[in-house]
Design an enzyme around this catalytic site. Sequence first.
Site, PDB file in Angstrom:
ATOM      1  N   TYR A 104       7.099  11.910  -8.969  1.00  0.00           N
ATOM      2  CA  TYR A 104       8.131  10.888  -8.755  1.00  0.00           C
ATOM      3  C   TYR A 104       7.751   9.991  -7.563  1.00  0.00           C
ATOM      4  CZ  TYR A 104      12.115   8.435  -7.069  1.00  0.00           C
ATOM      5  OH  TYR A 104      12.909   7.420  -6.616  1.00  0.00           O
TER       6      TYR A 104
ATOM      7  N   SER B  54      19.365   4.704   0.871  1.00  0.00           N
ATOM      8  CA  SER B  54      18.755   4.532  -0.451  1.00  0.00           C
ATOM      9  C   SER B  54      19.829   4.241  -1.506  1.00  0.00           C
ATOM     10  CB  SER B  54      18.019   5.804  -0.849  1.00  0.00           C
ATOM     11  OG  SER B  54      17.142   6.180   0.178  1.00  0.00           O
TER      12      SER B  54
ATOM     13  N   ASP C 167      12.886  -2.975   1.518  1.00  0.00           N
ATOM     14  CA  ASP C 167      13.069  -1.550   1.808  1.00  0.00           C
ATOM     15  C   ASP C 167      12.602  -1.132   3.203  1.00  0.00           C
ATOM     16  OD1 ASP C 167      13.933   1.030   0.883  1.00  0.00           O
ATOM     17  OD2 ASP C 167      11.840   1.616   0.627  1.00  0.00           O
TER      18      ASP C 167
HETATM   19  C1  OXD Z   1      14.524   5.351  -1.406  1.00  0.00           C
HETATM   20  C2  OXD Z   1      13.623   4.356  -2.025  1.00  0.00           C
HETATM   21  O1  OXD Z   1      14.735   6.427  -1.976  1.00  0.00           O
HETATM   22  O2  OXD Z   1      13.478   3.262  -1.451  1.00  0.00           O
HETATM   23  O3  OXD Z   1      15.033   5.054  -0.323  1.00  0.00           O
HETATM   24  O4  OXD Z   1      13.020   4.638  -3.060  1.00  0.00           O
HETATM   25 MN    MN Z   2      14.417   3.148   0.455  1.00  0.00          MN
END
Ligand code: OXD
Ligand code: MN
Length: 620
Positions: free
Chosen positions: A235, A286, A313
């Site tokens: 993953y 997230s 992110d």
């Molecule tokens: C997280 C992602 O899980 O950015 O924060 O994938």
């Molecule tokens: Mn993230």
Amino acid sequence: MECSENYQLLALRAPWIDIMKDIAPAVSPPVEIGDRKPANQAVLDWVQDVAKLTQPENVFWCDGSDRENEFLIEQSLQQDVLIKLNEKKVPRSYLHRSNPNDVARVEQFTFICTPTKEEAGPTNNWSDPAETYSKLQEMLKGAMRGRTMFVIPYIMGPPDSPLTKVGFEITDSKYVVLSMRIMTRMGEVAVKRLGNDPKAEWNRGVHSLLDVDPTRRFICHFPQDNAIISVGSGYGGNVLLSKKCLALRIGSYLARKQGWLAEHMLILGVESPEGKKHYVAAAFPSACGKTNFAMLIPPKHFDGWKVTTVGDDIAWMRIRDGRLHAVNPENGYFGVVPGTSYKSNPNAMKSIEHDTLYTNVALTDDGNVWWEGKDGPPPKHAIDWKGNDWTPDSKEKAAHPNSRFATPMRNNPVLDPDVEKGEGVPISAIIFGGRRSDTLPLAFQAFDWNHGVYLGATMASETTAAATGAVGQVRRDPMAMLPFCGYNIGDYFRHWIEIGKRLSNPPLIFNVNWFRKGENGKFLWPGFGDNMRVLKWIIDRCEKTGGAVESPIGWLPSPHDVDLEELDVEHKCIVEILGIDHEEWQKELNAHKTFFDSLGGVVPEELLKQREKLAARFKL
Ligand code: OXD
Ligand code: MN
């Protein structure tokens, strides 16, 4: 064969269904593919050591070229790692299905392996480095037999930035190679940046799928060695070692040592009709809307305003001329798919219409992708993320709630023109925000830097499907870094305070909450494009033109401070979402105390004082 038959047949084949079959068989590249060895002796020695341990069939040196990519896609299609999507509907795009036992980050199996437990601190799982190395080496012994070992050189950050870091990831997963090509600047650029100095700084990342068994799944970080070992998962968040592992966990450790910040933040640019531009960075946990906020389209009423994306992110920020300047270390977006639509995020939809690698979404009979929340009616029939037949009557979701897209940032129609600027973009405001049904108002501003650090440190959010475990539980997630801070959280808070002292022109700090609900359990605020109204208030505050009233928790906008024109929300909802409830805040204050107490004495004095001051302001 009819297209629909074709896709249904493909759907039935998934490597993890056939337990006798190796999930990652070797590939045999033709000459001039996979043979570009770098010259740096330290890299060559390390690769040789890992090959000796894992015993792959062959070693494939990735260079990031188109030819290499085409070859690996072709092999992945043959080995059922990828399904080709309908070329007319989603050109050059593919679907990957991960093992159903392997669909999210595994925080309980993520370790920070520092010499002492104290260095990892109270919020991380710790394990002894020597013991962990030997446990992982045991698991990796012969793990790549019959497989190809790929060596991926990559950089994080624009090629000419002083913040940019070099990493090498070894993996036996083709999906990882293909994803890393989207998510990082991969290949030659990294080899060049590293050069020939065997003592140069670079990150060593080793990943093996093993047999994708959750009992043999560990994501381990060795900050002192600038090294990562990840086993047993396929993953993204666990295996694209550039992202959470290097850019955040190891990155935050290096950032403290080297005097900068590695943060779980989007970076966006916002330009007024007069051409005045500000950049803001925002930390949300997230799956709480960072990608949506970073690609926001202002409502009609804000004609002439433009929002552009630097990153969705991760932000790496350093001090330059007394200000924080940020770069996005990544090259692509690994976003949550469900809920993405032309209504919620048109720019994300345009970004993922081509050249996109999807994971765990549903496959329609005409070879398109589908997920809950996509525009239009659901398909009458599809193949769900596990490869089973699905109809609108099915009880199961068609797409996994944490299904993802990986798409190059260059697909984004509102990509900021300065995304490649090595010095970064100057940050005017930092925003913290969680998913909270109650207590936290739509927006407020910290009184000063240390108060802002306190807002970040006490942030909380309802958990999402991005990590395995219960969803919807409020947990403290300081600066949205709880799962990503690679060292003691107390030292991390201290580092933030110290950075503040070095800034002559610090960004203003805000808190937002798009998710507050009214008594009827419905969201009070429409969110998405209308978040521009809050962003505008934040920019007004930066420009010293915006109004706010002093409250115990900080500077609060009153309804006339926020541009609410043409917003279809009842005034009483606005008053409710902008307001604070003293009883709820007493509970919140107690929760801050409980959280700080749970950290066992690592919280800096400055933040304990902030809590006292907050409590005192409520008593006035
Ligand atoms: C997280 C992602 O899980 O950015 O924060 O994938
Ligand atoms: Mn993230």
